[in-house]
Design a protein around this motif. Structure first.
Motif, PDB file in Angstrom:
ATOM      1  N   LEU A 397       0.829  -1.203   0.000  1.00  0.00           N
ATOM      2  CA  LEU A 397       0.000   0.000   0.000  1.00  0.00           C
ATOM      3  C   LEU A 397       0.865   1.255   0.000  1.00  0.00           C
ATOM      4  O   LEU A 397       0.581   2.219  -0.724  1.00  0.00           O
ATOM      5  N   ASP A 398       1.913   1.261   0.786  1.00  0.00           N
ATOM      6  CA  ASP A 398       2.812   2.417   0.833  1.00  0.00           C
ATOM      7  C   ASP A 398       3.412   2.702  -0.540  1.00  0.00           C
ATOM      8  O   ASP A 398       3.524   3.855  -0.961  1.00  0.00           O
ATOM      9  N   TRP A 399       3.820   1.635  -1.239  1.00  0.00           N
ATOM     10  CA  TRP A 399       4.390   1.820  -2.569  1.00  0.00           C
ATOM     11  C   TRP A 399       3.373   2.437  -3.521  1.00  0.00           C
ATOM     12  O   TRP A 399       3.694   3.365  -4.263  1.00  0.00           O
ATOM     13  N   LEU A 400       2.140   1.962  -3.501  1.00  0.00           N
ATOM     14  CA  LEU A 400       1.147   2.500  -4.432  1.00  0.00           C
ATOM     15  C   LEU A 400       0.748   3.924  -4.064  1.00  0.00           C
ATOM     16  O   LEU A 400       0.387   4.716  -4.943  1.00  0.00           O
ATOM     17  N   MET A 401       0.845   4.276  -2.797  1.00  0.00           N
ATOM     18  CA  MET A 401       0.571   5.664  -2.407  1.00  0.00           C
ATOM     19  C   MET A 401       1.596   6.611  -3.040  1.00  0.00           C
ATOM     20  O   MET A 401       1.284   7.770  -3.319  1.00  0.00           O
ATOM     21  N   TRP A 402       2.818   6.120  -3.272  1.00  0.00           N
ATOM     22  CA  TRP A 402       3.846   6.956  -3.915  1.00  0.00           C
ATOM     23  C   TRP A 402       3.447   7.301  -5.336  1.00  0.00           C
ATOM     24  O   TRP A 402       3.763   8.378  -5.841  1.00  0.00           O
TER      25      TRP A 402
END
Length: 486
Positions: A397-402
């Motif tokens: 999720l953190d990666w896709l938030m980027w």
């Protein structure tokens, strides 16, 4: 049949097998902990919906095409993968005192079992499983099934196949940069990259503040590592070992300067295929020594030859892609992801924008509303928090938030459902985040704001204690709420 064994690569096989098993272990743990919330029955991109859109098995091979998806079945698959990965990591199937033929069959089945399980997860994971290192793990994991056991010499053609994989990873990444962003060609990309990479780690702040000439050396070194050194993997020994060790060194540099899930670690593992026992023994006499192997069964040699032919045939598409001016990154050309093309960071962001999620308990949103921010486990949020080290673990999720600030279309299918889950106080979704700012009741309203982040200067760091300086850039998504029942 001519001798196809490579007795000088016992250490390489050991490192390949144990390393790939370790990465599989991490990947299945990630799936167990994150998949239900991301792509499960009540996930942000439900796997059931994907299966309905892609009904043909060969369009997205997965056991769930036959069994149907449920969170319970996903957990069974993940736990089975964890158990088998652990067994292969400690070398149980590879070293059991069994007849050679039986040991080979058992080891191959174990590796192909893992490969089928992880393929089944990746192919229904949607956007959250769209990363290049999923494909890299599947390709490496498939090759591992043909490494044999400790009873026979490592197969030379499989060792070469791993080197060919390592070559494509590095050379593809180098070409995509050379053809991509102009900052690679003028040697300035690394002035921005440490700050704007998806998930900085605890040392990224220091790497960003290296002198500008060193950033140019970083960029030039990147081209040497990715466009020149990969050819050394196919040279005679000891030059192949030297090339492999240098490439491992460049990957370790990436490990200590950022969080890229298991991409760098798996690349390091693949590069160990270049390391020859006699070279290591010459440098470290106590580490390796001559090994004695039994005869390799003819049927296993035949399978290895068929594997080499398959890799050679399927390599046509990645090679054509590498030579194309319209080179694609991280693409598969066959449904089982057997031979693929790779690449990363063809373009580099000059600024870092972050989407910050906030909620409020107020019944009506107004100028006086008190908004509390949701913290993520890895991505920058609180300016005073040092970015954590999470790799090789993968915070999906953190990666896709980027990606969201780059283009909202990256979140078309999952971002609003994510906010709705926060409004519902959904526990699996909240488990993907840091501490819950609303521990007693979910917020009545959620909004998303855009902030521009930059690393603090050394003076700002001394004065404020902050690692980041941020300023608001505007609204990313207006407040949304769930209407209370009448």
């Amino acid at each position: 049949m001519p001798e196809l064994g490579a007795p000088d690569y016992g250490l390489a096989r050991f490192l390949l097998e144990r390393g790939i098993a370790a990465i599989y272990l991490v990947a299945f743990i990630v799936a167990l902990r994150q998949f239900p919330a991301l792509s499960g029955e009540r996930g942000l991109e439900p796997a059931e919906e994907f299966l309905a859109l892609v009904p043909r098995f060969l369009d997205a091979p997965s056991l769930f095409h036959w069994t149907g998806y449920s969170d319970a079945r996903l957990r069974i698959v993940a736990w089975a993968g964890i158990a088998m990965s652990a067994l292969l990591l400690v070398g149980v199937p590879q070293t059991l005192p069994l007849p050679i033929d039986l040991g080979l069959v058992l080891t191959m089945v174990a590796w192909l079992f893992l490969w089928a399980l992880y393929q089944s997860i990746v192919n229904v994971g949607g956007t959250f499983y769209g990363f290049g290192w999923e494909t890299l793990l599947l390709e490496a994991g498939f090759l591992a099934a043909f490494l044999g056991t400790s009873s026979i010499a490592p197969p030379w053609l499989v060792i070469l196949a791993f080197r060919w994989l390592g070559f494509r990873v590095e050379f593809g990444a180098g070409l995509i940069k050379l053809r991509g962003d102009s900052c690679w060609r003028d040697l300035t990309c690394m002035e921005f990259h440490h700050e704007t990479q998806p998930l900085p780690n605890p040392l990224s702040w220091w790497f960003h503040h290296l002198p500008r000439p060193l950033h140019r050396v970083e960029t030039l070194g990147n081209f040497i590592a990715q466009l020149i050194l990969p050819f050394g993997l196919f040279l005679p020994q000891p030059f192949a070992t030297l090339a492999g060790v240098l490439l491992i060194g460049t990957q370790l540099y990436l490990v200590v300067s950022g969080n890229y899930a298991w991409l760098n670690w798996l690349t390091i593992i693949v590069m160990t295929a270049a390391i020859a026992d006699p070279v290591v023994h010459g440098l470290l006499p106590g580490l390796t020594g001559p090994a004695t192997f039994g005869p390799t069964p003819v049927w296993f040699d035949a399978l290895v030859v068929l594997l080499a032919l398959l890799v050679a045939i399927l390599s046509w598409f990645p090679v054509r892609n590498l030579l194309s001016p319209a080179q694609a990154m991280n693409r598969s050309f066959d449904p089982f992801r057997l031979v693929n093309t790779y690449g990363a960071f063809g373009s580099v962001s000059r600024v870092r924008d972050e989407v910050v999620i906030e909620g409020t308990l107020d019944e009506v949103v107004g100028p006086e509303s008190e908004w509390l921010e949701y913290a993520f486990k890895g991505k920058p949020g609180d300016p005073r928090r040092l970015s954590p080290q999470v790799a090789p673990y993968h915070l999906r999720l953190d990666w896709l938030m980027w990606f969201l600030p780059l283009s909202p279309r990256y979140g078309d299918r999952w971002f609003v459902p994510f906010l709705v889950r926060l409004l519902e106080g959904d526990r699996p979704t909240l488990a993907l985040l840091g501490p819950n700012p609303f521990p007693h009741a979910p917020p009545r309203w959620i909004r998303a704001r855009l902030f521009r982040y930059r690393f603090s200067s050394r003076a700002e760091r001394r004065e404020t204690g902050a690692w980041w300086i941020r300023k608001p850039m505007g609204e990313f998504l207006r407040p949304i709420g769930i209407r209370a029942p009448d």
